[in-house]
Design an enzyme around this catalytic site. Sequence first.
Site, short mmCIF file in Angstrom:
data_model
loop_
_atom_site.label_atom_id
_atom_site.label_comp_id
_atom_site.label_asym_id
_atom_site.label_seq_id
_atom_site.Cartn_x
_atom_site.Cartn_y
_atom_site.Cartn_z
CG HIS A 130 2.36 1.11 -7.02
ND1 HIS A 130 2.07 1.90 -5.93
CD2 HIS A 130 2.82 1.96 -7.98
CE1 HIS A 130 2.37 3.16 -6.19
NE2 HIS A 130 2.82 3.23 -7.44
CG ASP A 131 0.62 0.07 -3.00
OD1 ASP A 131 0.78 -0.80 -2.13
OD2 ASP A 131 1.58 0.68 -3.53
N GLY A 148 -1.19 4.61 -8.91
CA GLY A 148 -1.12 3.81 -7.70
C GLY A 148 -2.18 4.18 -6.69
#
Length: 285
Positions: A130-131, A148
């Site tokens: 994520h991200d 992340g």
Amino acid sequence: MVHAVQENRATVIHPTAIVAPEAQIGRGVSIGPWCTVGPHVVIEDNAELISHVVVDGHTRLGAGSRYFPFCTIGMAPQDLKYKGEPTRCEVGARTVVREHVTIHRGTASGSGLTHVGDDVLIMANAHVAHDCWLGNRVIIVNNVVMGGHVVIDDDARIMGSAAIHQFVRIGHAALVGGVAGVEADVIPYGSVLGNRARLVSLHWIWLRRNGVQSAEIHRMRKAYFTLYPKVDEEGTFATRLEAVRRDFGADPRIKEILAFIDAPSRRGLVRIARGDYSTAETEGA
């Protein structure tokens, strides 16, 4: 690496595929057997889902991109703080995502977006968390995992089974060696090896293959060894950094490295390796 797109072909959706009526499907898209496409997905022209691909969330797949069996794009992040917020995932044009790759969408506590650029190759079993933000023309080799919020700039190469800590930045055209554990930032054109990863040289092979002239490579070599001398006792890092800024700061690639070092960082810089890395220095391992 770049998939040749066949223009003006018909959109084909296999009868076993499950495509939400709300999904936006471009022209010439191919969705193969047993694929699943969620209601908030946008698939741009001439993209191809070969088979058994799952795309979910607020996800955009770029034109001419290809997805191999059992990869998943835009699924919920592996973050316990995530509560189902409508965060996003996007994959660029002509990017190739191989078997069993997972690319998760962003989080509300992060940037809210996981981004993979154009002309990227992500080989089998890799994980983009994520991200994360991957630039253009990045190559991610088999079994690479990243935490992340990792940033990987254009033209970087991440070799097989490397593990990248969350919030790490990998600079432009940097090389991360196979099975390296990277827990700090890698400067542009840097080459790192080992577990934990240490800086061993600049990425000489990429520089030569991309038309950088010998005179500029020679200046970069001098700047590199000014900043990272073979003998650790040669002044403080801050003193060496100012010497590089003074003597080589006008060179565009050195300026890029200096800007990377000056930028805010959650992880600091990868440390220099000590010992015999002469092969890496000359061959760009």
